[in-house]
Design a protein around this motif. Structure first.
Motif, mmCIF file in Angstrom:
data_model
loop_
_atom_site.group_PDB
_atom_site.id
_atom_site.type_symbol
_atom_site.label_atom_id
_atom_site.label_comp_id
_atom_site.label_asym_id
_atom_site.label_seq_id
_atom_site.Cartn_x
_atom_site.Cartn_y
_atom_site.Cartn_z
ATOM 1 N N GLY A 182 32.643 -32.920 58.859
ATOM 2 C CA GLY A 182 32.762 -34.345 59.155
ATOM 3 C C GLY A 182 31.885 -35.189 58.246
ATOM 4 O O GLY A 182 32.303 -36.243 57.758
ATOM 5 N N ARG A 183 30.654 -34.711 57.990
ATOM 6 C CA ARG A 183 29.748 -35.464 57.103
ATOM 7 C C ARG A 183 30.287 -35.489 55.680
ATOM 8 O O ARG A 183 30.272 -36.542 55.022
ATOM 9 C CB ARG A 183 28.357 -34.828 57.126
ATOM 10 C CG ARG A 183 27.620 -35.044 58.435
ATOM 11 C CD ARG A 183 26.340 -34.218 58.499
ATOM 12 N NE ARG A 183 25.962 -34.011 59.896
ATOM 13 C CZ ARG A 183 25.546 -32.874 60.401
ATOM 14 N NH1 ARG A 183 25.452 -31.796 59.642
ATOM 15 N NH2 ARG A 183 25.220 -32.776 61.683
ATOM 16 N N ARG A 184 30.748 -34.341 55.199
ATOM 17 C CA ARG A 184 31.261 -34.296 53.818
ATOM 18 C C ARG A 184 32.475 -35.192 53.656
ATOM 19 O O ARG A 184 32.598 -35.926 52.668
ATOM 20 C CB ARG A 184 31.602 -32.854 53.431
ATOM 21 C CG ARG A 184 30.379 -31.978 53.166
ATOM 22 C CD ARG A 184 30.772 -30.711 52.433
ATOM 23 N NE ARG A 184 31.638 -29.869 53.262
ATOM 24 C CZ ARG A 184 31.208 -28.917 54.061
ATOM 25 N NH1 ARG A 184 29.900 -28.686 54.157
ATOM 26 N NH2 ARG A 184 32.042 -28.187 54.762
ATOM 27 N N LEU A 185 33.384 -35.139 54.621
ATOM 28 C CA LEU A 185 34.577 -35.988 54.545
ATOM 29 C C LEU A 185 34.198 -37.462 54.634
ATOM 30 O O LEU A 185 34.723 -38.293 53.886
ATOM 31 C CB LEU A 185 35.548 -35.631 55.673
ATOM 32 C CG LEU A 185 36.349 -34.336 55.497
ATOM 33 C CD1 LEU A 185 37.193 -34.069 56.736
ATOM 34 C CD2 LEU A 185 37.244 -34.417 54.265
ATOM 35 N N GLY A 186 33.286 -37.791 55.552
ATOM 36 C CA GLY A 186 32.882 -39.192 55.714
ATOM 37 C C GLY A 186 32.254 -39.750 54.459
ATOM 38 O O GLY A 186 32.597 -40.850 54.004
ATOM 39 N N ILE A 187 31.341 -38.989 53.839
ATOM 40 C CA ILE A 187 30.681 -39.460 52.627
ATOM 41 C C ILE A 187 31.641 -39.440 51.447
ATOM 42 O O ILE A 187 31.621 -40.325 50.589
ATOM 43 C CB ILE A 187 29.432 -38.606 52.342
ATOM 44 C CG1 ILE A 187 28.421 -38.787 53.479
ATOM 45 C CG2 ILE A 187 28.792 -38.999 51.017
ATOM 46 C CD1 ILE A 187 27.235 -37.859 53.400
ATOM 47 N N GLY A 188 32.523 -38.415 51.402
ATOM 48 C CA GLY A 188 33.530 -38.384 50.345
ATOM 49 C C GLY A 188 34.457 -39.578 50.408
ATOM 50 O O GLY A 188 34.801 -40.174 49.378
ATOM 51 N N LEU A 189 34.864 -39.965 51.611
ATOM 52 C CA LEU A 189 35.709 -41.143 51.765
ATOM 53 C C LEU A 189 34.961 -42.413 51.381
ATOM 54 O O LEU A 189 35.556 -43.355 50.835
ATOM 55 C CB LEU A 189 36.204 -41.242 53.215
ATOM 56 C CG LEU A 189 37.252 -40.200 53.613
ATOM 57 C CD1 LEU A 189 37.477 -40.212 55.128
ATOM 58 C CD2 LEU A 189 38.575 -40.460 52.889
ATOM 59 N N ALA A 190 33.647 -42.444 51.639
ATOM 60 C CA ALA A 190 32.845 -43.595 51.216
ATOM 61 C C ALA A 190 32.878 -43.730 49.697
ATOM 62 O O ALA A 190 33.001 -44.838 49.157
ATOM 63 C CB ALA A 190 31.405 -43.452 51.711
ATOM 64 N N LEU A 191 32.777 -42.601 48.995
ATOM 65 C CA LEU A 191 32.844 -42.627 47.528
ATOM 66 C C LEU A 191 34.210 -43.106 47.053
ATOM 67 O O LEU A 191 34.307 -43.955 46.157
ATOM 68 C CB LEU A 191 32.549 -41.234 46.969
ATOM 69 C CG LEU A 191 32.705 -41.079 45.445
ATOM 70 C CD1 LEU A 191 31.759 -42.006 44.715
ATOM 71 C CD2 LEU A 191 32.462 -39.626 45.024
ATOM 72 N N ILE A 192 35.277 -42.584 47.671
ATOM 73 C CA ILE A 192 36.632 -42.975 47.270
ATOM 74 C C ILE A 192 36.847 -44.474 47.487
ATOM 75 O O ILE A 192 37.394 -45.177 46.629
ATOM 76 C CB ILE A 192 37.679 -42.152 48.049
ATOM 77 C CG1 ILE A 192 37.622 -40.687 47.616
ATOM 78 C CG2 ILE A 192 39.086 -42.717 47.833
ATOM 79 C CD1 ILE A 192 38.466 -39.758 48.461
#
Length: 246
Positions: free
Chosen positions: A50-60
């Motif tokens: 969940g953290r990786r996806l959340g931060i990855g989406l923030a980057l995108i």
């Protein structure tokens, strides 16, 4: 490539990059605290994902917004006025995000202080819905923080290359800090309440900014740092008492 080489030889560009990286990292703290608290409510085996996806989406989201800088600049143009105060799309996004953040922090505080809070959207009986709900809320706040972050970046430099590097570096720092921060918060219940208090303050700040009341970020982060220092002293005191008892 030539533009990058020219910027690499410009001391002013390096200074702007350093300032922008620091600013982006500081602005990312709010986003990171929210992600840490929210993902800690998920089953343990889904928290890191969940953290990786959340931060990855923030980057995108940030990179997508940087790709439409001309559109982002128009978000600051007033749409209408309320009691003489002009409101733009950016203002409306900040107000909506602030209200959501205050609602979420209040709900989390209620969940922790109420001995029988009732059913929750993160009930482990329905893990899939819980994960989807957490990710949806993270994306919503990612959008709010991303708009604020990119508008700040546009105001500090005119070079897209510098903005992209600063955003990527800041998100990488968030990625590295996410698990240690979330584990620390999860291991210290009093820190959770302090972090939720931070989210309430950040939500009120976003609403104030949306209505045109500029709140210097330095004051907000100074208050957060002082509160964190006091809590750190409390933790040291509790640890010393446990040692004496043992």
């Amino acid at each position: 490539m030539n533009d990058l080489l020219i910027l690499a030889g410009d001391p002013a560009a390096w200074a702007a990059l350093a300032m922008l990286i620091v600013m982006e990292v500081v602005l990312g703290i709010d986003n990171l605290i929210f992600i840490a608290i929210l993902t800690n409510r998920l089953p343990e085996h889904q928290r890191a994902l969940g953290r990786r996806l959340g931060i990855g989406l923030a980057l995108i989201l940030r990179l997508a917004l940087l790709g439409s800088v001309a559109f982002i600049v128009t978000l600051t143009a007033p749409l209408f006025s309320v009691f003489g105060q002009g409101l733009s799309w950016r203002d409306l996004i900040l107000i909506a995000g602030g209200l959501f953040l205050m609602w979420k922090a209040t709900k989390e505080i209620h969940h922790r202080v109420d001995p029988d809070p009732g059913p929750d959207m993160f009930d482990r009986k329905d893990v899939t819905l819980g994960f989807a709900s957490a990710l949806g809320q993270i994306v919503m706040l990612d959008l709010v923080f991303s708009v604020d972050s990119i508008i700040t970046a546009v105001g500090m430099t005119e070079h897209i290359e510098i903005m992209v590097i600063a955003v990527v570096v800041a998100v990488l720092v968030m990625m590295l800090a996410a698990n240690p921060l979330a584990n620390f918060i999860n291991a210290n219940p009093t820190i959770v309440m302090l972090a939720l208090g931070f989210l309430l303050m950040i939500g009120m700040t976003l609403i104030a900014e949306g209505f045109g009341a500029h709140v210097p970020k330095g004051y907000v982060y100074a208050a957060m740092a002082f509160s964190a220092l006091v809590e750190a002293l409390n933790m040291l005191e509790r640890r010393a008492r446990r040692r004496l008892r043992s």
